[in-house]
Write a protein that holds these residues in place. Structure first.
Motif, short mmCIF file in Angstrom:
data_model
loop_
_atom_site.label_atom_id
_atom_site.label_comp_id
_atom_site.label_asym_id
_atom_site.label_seq_id
_atom_site.Cartn_x
_atom_site.Cartn_y
_atom_site.Cartn_z
N ARG A 156 0.87 -1.16 -0.03
CA ARG A 156 0.00 0.13 -0.12
C ARG A 156 0.92 1.17 0.04
N GLU A 157 1.94 1.22 0.68
CA GLU A 157 2.86 2.62 0.87
C GLU A 157 3.56 2.55 -0.64
N ILE A 158 3.97 1.91 -1.06
CA ILE A 158 4.62 1.85 -2.70
C ILE A 158 3.49 2.21 -3.39
N SER A 159 2.16 1.67 -3.38
CA SER A 159 1.30 1.91 -4.27
C SER A 159 0.91 3.79 -4.11
N SER A 160 0.72 3.90 -3.03
CA SER A 160 0.46 5.21 -2.46
C SER A 160 1.58 6.49 -3.22
N ARG A 161 2.88 5.87 -2.72
CA ARG A 161 3.94 6.64 -3.47
C ARG A 161 3.74 6.82 -4.97
N LEU A 162 3.71 5.79 -5.69
CA LEU A 162 3.40 6.04 -7.04
C LEU A 162 2.55 6.79 -7.62
N LEU A 163 1.06 6.60 -6.83
CA LEU A 163 0.14 7.51 -7.36
C LEU A 163 0.34 9.07 -7.14
N GLY A 164 1.11 9.04 -5.91
CA GLY A 164 1.53 10.60 -5.69
C GLY A 164 2.66 11.16 -6.65
N LEU A 165 3.26 10.23 -7.42
CA LEU A 165 4.18 10.86 -8.36
C LEU A 165 3.16 11.35 -9.80
N ARG A 166 2.12 11.07 -9.92
CA ARG A 166 1.56 11.16 -11.23
C ARG A 166 1.46 12.76 -11.57
N GLN A 167 1.47 13.66 -10.50
CA GLN A 167 1.38 15.03 -10.84
C GLN A 167 2.86 15.40 -11.21
N PHE A 168 3.69 14.76 -11.22
CA PHE A 168 5.03 15.29 -11.69
C PHE A 168 5.64 14.72 -12.85
N PRO A 199 5.98 14.35 -16.66
CA PRO A 199 5.81 15.22 -17.98
C PRO A 199 5.10 14.32 -19.03
N ASN A 200 4.78 15.12 -20.04
CA ASN A 200 3.90 14.64 -21.26
C ASN A 200 4.99 13.60 -22.04
N LEU A 201 6.16 13.52 -21.69
CA LEU A 201 7.05 12.80 -22.36
C LEU A 201 6.54 11.19 -22.08
N PHE A 202 6.03 11.13 -20.90
CA PHE A 202 5.31 9.67 -20.73
C PHE A 202 4.05 9.44 -21.07
N ALA A 203 3.83 8.50 -21.74
CA ALA A 203 2.24 8.20 -22.55
C ALA A 203 1.47 7.77 -21.14
N ARG A 204 2.02 7.19 -20.18
CA ARG A 204 1.08 6.79 -19.05
C ARG A 204 1.62 7.30 -17.77
N LYS A 205 0.65 7.61 -16.79
CA LYS A 205 0.99 8.05 -15.46
C LYS A 205 1.13 6.73 -14.43
N PRO A 206 1.83 6.82 -13.43
CA PRO A 206 2.04 5.85 -12.68
C PRO A 206 0.80 5.04 -12.23
N ARG A 207 0.69 3.84 -12.00
CA ARG A 207 -0.50 3.10 -11.44
C ARG A 207 -0.04 2.24 -10.08
N THR A 252 10.94 6.02 -11.57
CA THR A 252 10.24 5.94 -10.25
C THR A 252 10.66 4.68 -9.31
N GLY A 253 10.99 3.76 -9.70
CA GLY A 253 11.14 2.47 -8.75
C GLY A 253 12.30 2.88 -7.64
N LYS A 254 13.49 3.65 -8.06
CA LYS A 254 14.36 4.20 -7.09
C LYS A 254 13.86 4.97 -5.97
N ILE A 255 12.64 5.81 -6.26
CA ILE A 255 12.23 6.71 -5.38
C ILE A 255 11.26 6.11 -4.48
N VAL A 256 10.24 5.40 -5.21
CA VAL A 256 9.25 4.61 -4.19
C VAL A 256 9.76 3.66 -3.37
N LEU A 257 10.84 2.78 -3.79
CA LEU A 257 11.11 1.60 -3.24
C LEU A 257 12.09 2.14 -1.93
#
Length: 341
Positions: free
Chosen positions: A75-87, A89-97, A117-122
């Motif tokens: 749950r903590e990792i998932s929450s962190r991933l969802l928190g990164l969605r706002q950061f 850029p449009n270079l990425f076709a998909r936002k973190p899930r 993102t892995g190195k940040i949320v893990l």
């Protein structure tokens, strides 16, 4: 693992490793004057992203109890991933899930996790031993994806991947050594030969499929629609090519660039038509991590808001795209975009 003899074009054609050849006949490709090893590179989209990266996450979610994450950690990792969605850029076709959707993650999402993102949320959630093991893979892949880095550091990336495979066996057991994992020991040579993994991957073809889908207006005769739209594009190609270059974006999170190993900036506004832009420049960038190497090598930094100043810059300096992730008070993590497609 480290003292094996790698297959060569000559050894393949002479079928010196009998277990890897059919008992009768040879491949029709052998009739061509090509290198049967080097000219069939591994596709890191399937091998590394859909293969190794997905396997690691599944092991953390459903593997042996010694390496499995608790429900709270998931749950903590998932929450962190969802928190990164706002950061992102449009270079990425998909936002973190979240990790609960891992079975539906696409290759681009797995690449995003492996490279960025892995190195940040893990960090701080995954055990130190498993995190250090993941970082071997993440840093090596970052080097091999970037054409500039692979020229100088492909040998270092190869050493990291060999160590990753060896340590993976100790951490996860013999079942970890599937074909995709074993093939990592060959990945650096492919990246070096083709000047980066994106030059010999399936990502560009997958991305073009999305463009083709957008040409279809209805379910009737989709192939005919695609051919007609492509014909129309060809007729207007000269007009499209003569369009003025896109203006540098000033809206967050699409306005960040790395200027050097000590500076990055975010574009605030376009000054005039001369190519000058007003930027908030961040000085004295620091490395985010030191293992398995100084993170400056792969364009990952910490920036402090107190070390900023406003400055006019030429758009010609805005080459290396990046994005910010807010870390703590007045500290931003800077991640340079390394992949091409």
């Amino acid at each position: 693992m480290t003292n094996v003899t790698l297959r060569t074009n000559a050894s393949f054609r002479e079928q010196l490793q009998e277990g890897h050849h059919r008992t009768s006949g040879v491949s029709p490709f052998c009739m061509l004057q090509i290198d049967m090893i080097q000219q069939f590179p591994a596709d890191y989209m399937h091998q590394c992203c859909l293969g190794v990266m997905r396997k690691l996450i599944v092991l953390w979610l459903r593997g042996n109890l010694t390496t499995r994450l608790s429900s709270g950690q998931v749950r903590e990792i998932s929450s962190r991933l969802l928190g990164l969605r706002q950061f992102m850029p449009n270079l990425f076709a998909r936002k973190p899930r979240g990790l609960q959707d891992i079975d539906r993650w696409k290759a681009t999402e797995l690449r995003q996790f492996a490279l960025y993102t892995g190195k940040i949320v893990l960090k701080g959630v995954l055990s130190d031993e498993l995190y250090a093991h993941f970082m071997l893979f993440s840093v090596a892949l970052a080097i091999l994806v970037c054409p500039q880095l692979v020229k100088q550091y492909s040998s270092f990336a190869s050493d990291l991947l060999v160590h990753f495979v060896e340590e993976g066996r100790k951490l996860y057991g013999d079942e970890f050594l599937v074909y995709n994992v074993h093939s990592l020991v060959h990945l650096a040579s492919d990246a070096h030969a083709y000047c980066g993994l994106d030059e010999c991957s399936a990502f560009s073809f997958e991305n073009y499929l999305h463009q083709l889908k957008r040409l279809v207006r209805s379910g009737k005769n989709p192939l005919a629609q695609i051919i007609k739209r492509l014909g129309e594009i060809d007729e207007h190609r000269e007009e499209l090519n003569n369009k003025p270059a896109a203006v540098v974006k000033t809206q967050k999170p699409n306005n960040v660039f790395v200027l050097s190993d000590l500076q990055c900036c975010e574009v605030v506004s376009v000054v005039d038509a001369t190519g000058e832009v007003l930027c908030r420049v961040y000085d004295n960038l620091e490395p985010l991590f030191m293992q398995p190497c100084n993170s400056r090598l792969t364009g990952v930094y910490k920036a402090q808001v107190r070390h900023t100043r406003m400055k006019q810059l030429s758009q010609r300096l805005l080459v290396r795209k990046a994005f910010f992730i807010d870390a703590e008070d007045d500290v931003k993590i800077v991640l340079t975009v390394l992949h091409s497609f």
